[in-house]
Design a protein around this motif. Structure first.
Motif, short mmCIF file in Angstrom:
data_model
loop_
_atom_site.label_atom_id
_atom_site.label_comp_id
_atom_site.label_asym_id
_atom_site.label_seq_id
_atom_site.Cartn_x
_atom_site.Cartn_y
_atom_site.Cartn_z
N LEU A 198 20.57 6.95 67.89
CA LEU A 198 19.54 5.93 67.92
C LEU A 198 19.21 5.56 66.48
O LEU A 198 19.35 6.39 65.58
CB LEU A 198 18.26 6.43 68.59
N ARG A 199 18.75 4.33 66.29
CA ARG A 199 18.26 3.93 64.98
C ARG A 199 16.84 3.41 65.12
O ARG A 199 16.59 2.45 65.86
CB ARG A 199 19.13 2.86 64.33
N LEU A 200 15.94 4.04 64.41
CA LEU A 200 14.55 3.61 64.38
C LEU A 200 14.31 2.72 63.17
O LEU A 200 14.93 2.92 62.12
CB LEU A 200 13.60 4.81 64.33
N TYR A 249 14.62 2.66 57.75
CA TYR A 249 15.36 2.97 58.95
C TYR A 249 15.59 4.48 59.05
O TYR A 249 15.69 5.17 58.03
CB TYR A 249 16.71 2.26 58.95
N LEU A 250 15.71 4.93 60.27
CA LEU A 250 16.08 6.31 60.52
C LEU A 250 17.25 6.31 61.49
O LEU A 250 17.08 6.02 62.68
CB LEU A 250 14.90 7.10 61.10
N GLN A 251 18.43 6.56 60.96
CA GLN A 251 19.63 6.67 61.79
C GLN A 251 19.74 8.10 62.28
O GLN A 251 19.81 9.03 61.48
CB GLN A 251 20.88 6.29 60.98
N MET A 252 19.75 8.25 63.58
CA MET A 252 19.79 9.58 64.18
C MET A 252 21.07 9.74 64.97
O MET A 252 21.29 9.02 65.95
CB MET A 252 18.57 9.80 65.09
N ASN A 253 21.92 10.66 64.54
CA ASN A 253 23.19 10.92 65.20
C ASN A 253 23.20 12.34 65.77
O ASN A 253 22.38 13.18 65.38
CB ASN A 253 24.35 10.76 64.21
N SER A 254 24.13 12.58 66.66
CA SER A 254 24.28 13.91 67.27
C SER A 254 22.94 14.42 67.78
O SER A 254 22.55 15.57 67.52
CB SER A 254 24.87 14.89 66.25
N LEU A 255 22.25 13.59 68.51
CA LEU A 255 20.91 13.95 68.97
C LEU A 255 20.94 15.12 69.93
O LEU A 255 21.88 15.28 70.73
CB LEU A 255 20.24 12.74 69.61
#
Length: 121
Positions: A18-20, A80-86
């Motif tokens: 997700l990207r916030l 921005y906050l790029q969130m991977n492998s959540l």
């Protein structure tokens, strides 16, 4: 707009991304930091990551380092906050904050209303 406004939260499966986004203009020369925090149900709010627009420096919580990336536009008004492998443990309300004095002082002046991130297993 001084009050941060977050967007981009939602429901995602474990392993997803997700990207916030956070739109705000609360930073000044003496308070150049913007950060992201999160609060899981029944837990206290915790630091996630921060950026200092004056130095370009960033800091990450150990739990997200290598998976999350903070970035922003050149003007420093959007972060921005790029969130991977959540992971399911990343679930919570994510808050954007602006007007911090540094990466290590959590004395932010302005806080957003938060955006919900839910990671299903």
């Amino acid at each position: 707009q001084v009050q941060p406004v977050e967007s981009g939260g939602g429901l995602v499966q474990a392993g997803g991304s997700l990207r916030l986004s956070c739109a705000a203009s609360g930073r000044t020369l003496s308070r150049p930091a913007m950060g992201w925090f999160r609060q899981a149900p029944g837990k206290e709010r915790e630091f996630v990551t921060a950026v200092n627009w004056s130095t370009g420096g960033t800091r990450y919580a150990v739990s997200v380092k290598g998976r999350f990336t903070i970035s922003g536009d050149n003007a420093g008004n959007t972060v921005y906050l790029q969130m991977n492998s959540l992971k399911p443990e990343d679930t919570g309300v994510y808050y954007c904050a602006t007007g911090g004095r540094s990466l290590y002082t959590e004395d932010y002046v302005y806080w957003g209303q938060g955006t919900q991130v839910t990671v299903s297993s």
